[in-house]
Design an enzyme around this catalytic site. Structure first.
Site, PDB file in Angstrom:
ATOM      1  CG  ASP A 317      44.375  44.231  57.094  1.00  0.00           C
ATOM      2  OD1 ASP A 317      45.431  43.595  57.239  1.00  0.00           O
ATOM      3  OD2 ASP A 317      43.442  43.804  56.399  1.00  0.00           O
TER       4      ASP A 317
HETATM    5  C1  BGC Z   1      45.033  40.945  55.412  1.00  0.00           C
HETATM    6  C2  BGC Z   1      44.560  40.452  56.767  1.00  0.00           C
HETATM    7  C3  BGC Z   1      45.704  39.786  57.494  1.00  0.00           C
HETATM    8  C4  BGC Z   1      46.872  40.741  57.589  1.00  0.00           C
HETATM    9  C5  BGC Z   1      48.065  40.188  58.344  1.00  0.00           C
HETATM   10  C6  BGC Z   1      46.315  41.736  55.514  1.00  0.00           C
HETATM   11  O1  BGC Z   1      46.835  42.102  54.304  1.00  0.00           O
HETATM   12  O2  BGC Z   1      44.030  41.737  54.829  1.00  0.00           O
HETATM   13  O3  BGC Z   1      43.486  39.576  56.612  1.00  0.00           O
HETATM   14  O4  BGC Z   1      45.278  39.389  58.758  1.00  0.00           O
HETATM   15  O5  BGC Z   1      47.278  41.063  56.277  1.00  0.00           O
HETATM   16  O6  BGC Z   1      48.716  39.226  57.635  1.00  0.00           O
END
Ligand code: BGC
Length: 767
Positions: A317
């Protein structure tokens, strides 16, 4: 195998993966596209790659890192910074990119951005490997300006209609591909166990079976023509694992998950999604039992890649290598965190700002701290996904070819999804539908806002920017005015999210109205900004209703929210309650059409709506959880139960028949029931089948959902609904943390509303 036979096998497998034209969702795994040919191509490329080139493939950089200006700067155009572009795309040859330029580009602008990147990557790089672009198009292609913005996942779950989830996946993919966006960080397969969690709106709710069905349907829709098709996107299911079970309900909080809970509730949606062709998994930022998921080798390598046989890409993430250092305090620096995560099995690192990760990887491999076999595994997976998506041949697609982008049929599908999601929770004296209301007062925080209907991830991250709202879309107020005529509608804001604005004026106007429609809601938010300290609906919004109730005028409460905010004090003051969830761009129309009876509501809650903040239970609790102070076992005080939802018509269940009362392991049990529409209009009903294990060595859950079907019945019509279950549906995780079906009695509970289930007991014996 000869080449011809190989090609034949490939064609058959591809067909199996793409033949989902029918309404029933098929289960052929798209991962079976893994062919000897592709594997040979991957090996050949790998053999030519330097260590730095391999490490470059493992980096997923943020788009703003390539653009002029500060990374976080608000922009209204995407101008590449020549030096940064050269460094990242050419010198480091990054494998992947994510994020928006900070404004929602049109499909044409996305095309320009992605074409510029791919043309460079595929001409200036030694090995000419295309980049794979990932994006959070989580409720429609929300980051492509002008696209259809669907309801959020929680609303899709509330439709209990997997064909709609399939359609949403299909249209989201199409409109993403119209912008050359090929990899979607969606769907969300999290089990939302804690009602405080701010990202419930992005999930399919609390039930692992409903989540699995909806996730699979969405995946099939996204990838249905096969990943090589220019209308498909590859999905990336997230977040692995336990994000929705943070102990304190906060974003990225530690979750305490014993092995049996992990296996019984949390793994199945991911396992099913992988079996159904998911080629990407995003690791969750939280820790489980104190161990950050990103460094949990048991979860990533043993379970995901081992037990589940996952052949796709495991991505971190956002900024999670930094998070391991600064938040989890599990690594002393970023180099050490990189080593821990890659050795745990991570393949692609979402490291938004720069390429430092590449240098760490090179150094760590050179010093023998990460084995080259691990790097080769990661890079193979990334290349495999790129081959499956046919990026080497078609790195971007012409937006002009996507003539159905935001078409009327896509808008219609959006409206249908929002309409089927809306859940009628209370209807005292059948006050709804409002057929003859001459004067209506509309008030409340969510009454006149497109942003609240759309929630977060709507053109902007938090979804609060009004700049990109489509002026043609209707708020709830707009739609009701259209329905009733503007002269019959008074509007007073009443409150904002947390504060009184002009409740006194609202009360004064209420006195002159025949009905009051109060629209409450949550502020658009996700991740950290969505954290709350109390689950009650904000006090100012509750106070508005209390004041309006003094007028003794009938009140209809409309809730626009992701989470179930506690309403026990105001529920008795209102006559009707309509849950809209976060219904998207067509939500205003859909709410109005439900209020005025153009739509007969047919949604049911995909989570337990709690009544008290001290009693936050899922429907699948243990008997000891509901032990009362009077020593009884009635202490499950939900405001509304999971699976609950009313209609403007009524349904009667009868004739529950089981094919046998004693089931053996190799057999199947057929269950059928007659459902009759006993009301005065056509309606849709969600027939739910639960099983309760009456005695089990590990204290059994109250019940578990095993099947459901949404049917449509004309006035007076009866349909027989049948389900087939087997020993697998009775299984749970036993004392040794393995699935087991114990001999004994099981109760079937079948019906449309949790409090009115038909019940029958049968006996299961293995032999
Ligand atoms: C979120 C994810 C997301 C990623 C990319 C993160 O902060 O938890 O759900 O896919 O960012 O934007």
């Amino acid at each position: 195998m000869t080449k011809i036979i190989q090609l034949f096998v490939v064609a058959i497998l591809a067909l199996g993966c793409s033949s989902n034209q029918q309404s029933k969702i098929q289960t052929t795994p798209c991962s079976s596209l893994e062919t000897p040919e592709t594997e040979a191509k991957i090996e050949a490329l790998l053999a030519q790659m330097t260590l730095k080139e391999k490490a470059g493939q493992m980096l997923n950089i943020g788009l703003p890192a390539l653009l002029a200006g500060n990374y976080w700067a608000p922009r209204d155009s995407a101008v590449f910074d020549t030096a940064r572009f050269q460094k990242l795309i050419v010198d480091f040859a990054v494998g992947s990119i994510h994020n928006t330029p900070s404004f929602p580009a049109t499909k044409k602008e996305w095309y320009r951005i992605i074409k510029t990147i791919q043309d460079s990557a595929m001409t200036k790089n030694r090995l000419k490997i295309p980049v794979i672009y990932g994006i959070d198009n989580i409720h429609g292609a929300n980051y492509v300006n002008g696209s259809v913005m669907f309801p959020h996942q929680i609303a899709i779950a509330a439709t209990w209609n997997s064909q709609l989830a399939n359609k949403v996946g299909e249209i989201t993919s199409y409109e993403s591909r119209a912008a050359s966006l090929v990899w979607n960080f969606n769907p969300n397969a999290d089990v939302a166990m804690n009602p405080l969690w701010g990202r419930i709106a992005e999930s399919f709710g609390e039930d692992p079976y409903l989540i699995s069905e909806m996730t699979n349907a969405y995946i099939k829709g996204s990838q249905q023509k096969g990943l090589q098709d220019a209308a498909s996107t590859a999905v990336c299911i997230k977040h692995f694992i336990g994000y929705g079970a943070g102990k304190n309900g906060k974003d990225r909080a530690n979750a305490l998950l014993p092995e049996n809970s992990l296996r019984q509730y949390f793994l199945p949606p991911f396992e099913n999604a992988i079996r159904n062709g998911a080629m990407g998994v995003m690791i969750s930022s939280n820790a489980v039992n104190g161990i950050p998921c990103h460094i949990n080798k048991y979860y990533i390598t043993d379970i995901l890649k081992g037990e589940m046989g996952f052949k796709g890409v495991i991505i971190s993430d956002f900024s999670d290598i930094d998070f391991l250092v600064g938040a989890h305090l599990s690594a002393k620096d970023k180099r050490e965190a990189t080593k821990m995560a890659i050795n745990a099995g991570l393949d692609l690192i979402m490291n938004p700002l720069d390429a430092d990760i590449v240098e760490f990887i090179v150094d760590l491999v050179e010093k023998g701290e990460i084995p080259m076999s691990r790097i080769d595994d990661a890079v193979s997976r990334i290349l495999r996904l790129k081959f499956y998506l046919n990026l080497f041949e078609v790195p971007y697609t012409n937006p002009e070819n996507y003539t159905e982008f935001a078409s009327q049929s896509h808008v219609d599908a959006n409206y249908k999804t929002a309409s089927e999601a809306i859940t009628l929770l209370k209807n005292k004296n059948n006050i709804l539908p409002l057929s003859s209301a001459p004067k209506v007062l509309i008030t409340g925080y969510s009454a006149n806002s497109m942003n609240i209907l759309n929630g977060a991830w709507s053109r902007s991250f938090l979804g609060r920017d009004t700049t990109y709202n489509d002026p043609k879309k209707l708020t709830i107020l707009d739609a009701i005015k259209k329905q009733m005529g503007a002269n019959n509608v008074e509007f007073v804001e009443g409150t904002n999210y947390l504060e009184d604005i002009n409740t006194d004026i609202a009360v004064a106007k209420a006195k002159k109205a025949d009905y009051i429609i109060v629209c409450v809601g949550e502020i658009p938010a996700t991740e950290k900004p969505s954290d709350i300290n109390e689950l009650e609906l904000p006090k100012a919004q509750q106070d508005l209703i209390k004041k309006l109730a003094n007028t003794k005028k009938p009140i209809v409460l409309v809730m626009v929210q992701g989470r179930p905010r506690i309403i026990k004090d105001i529920e008795p003051l209102v006559d009707a309650i309509v849950m809209a969830y976060l219904p998207g761009d067509e939500g205003g129309r859909a709410v109005s059409d439900v209020l005025f009876g153009n739509i007969n509501p047919s949604g049911k809650l995909p989570y337990t709506y709690p009544k008290y903040s001290g009693n936050l239970l899922n429907y699948y609790h243990k008997k000891t959880d509901i032990r009362d102070v009077d020593w009884g076992y009635n202490g499950f005080y939900s405001q509304f139960e999971f699976g609950f939802g009313l209609s403007y018509t009524s349904f009667e269940y009868s004739n529950l028949v089981m094919s046998t009362e004693s089931l053996k392991s190799a057999e199947e049990l057929q269950i059928s029931v007659d459902v009759k529409n006993t009301g005065t209009r056509e309606g849709k009903e969600i027939v739910q089948l639960y099983i309760q294990d009456l005695i089990a060595t590990v204290s059994p859950d109250s019940k578990k959902l095993v099947r459901f079907d949404k049917i449509s019945l004309q006035q007076g019509e009866t349909k027989t609904v049948s389900f087939t279950i087997s020993a697998n549906d009775l299984a749970y995780i036993g004392m040794d943390n393995k699935w087991i079906t114990e001999d004994g009695e099981f109760e079937i509970q079948l019906g449309g509303n949790p409090k009115e289930m038909l019940k029958k007991v049968f006996y299961y014996q293995e032999k």
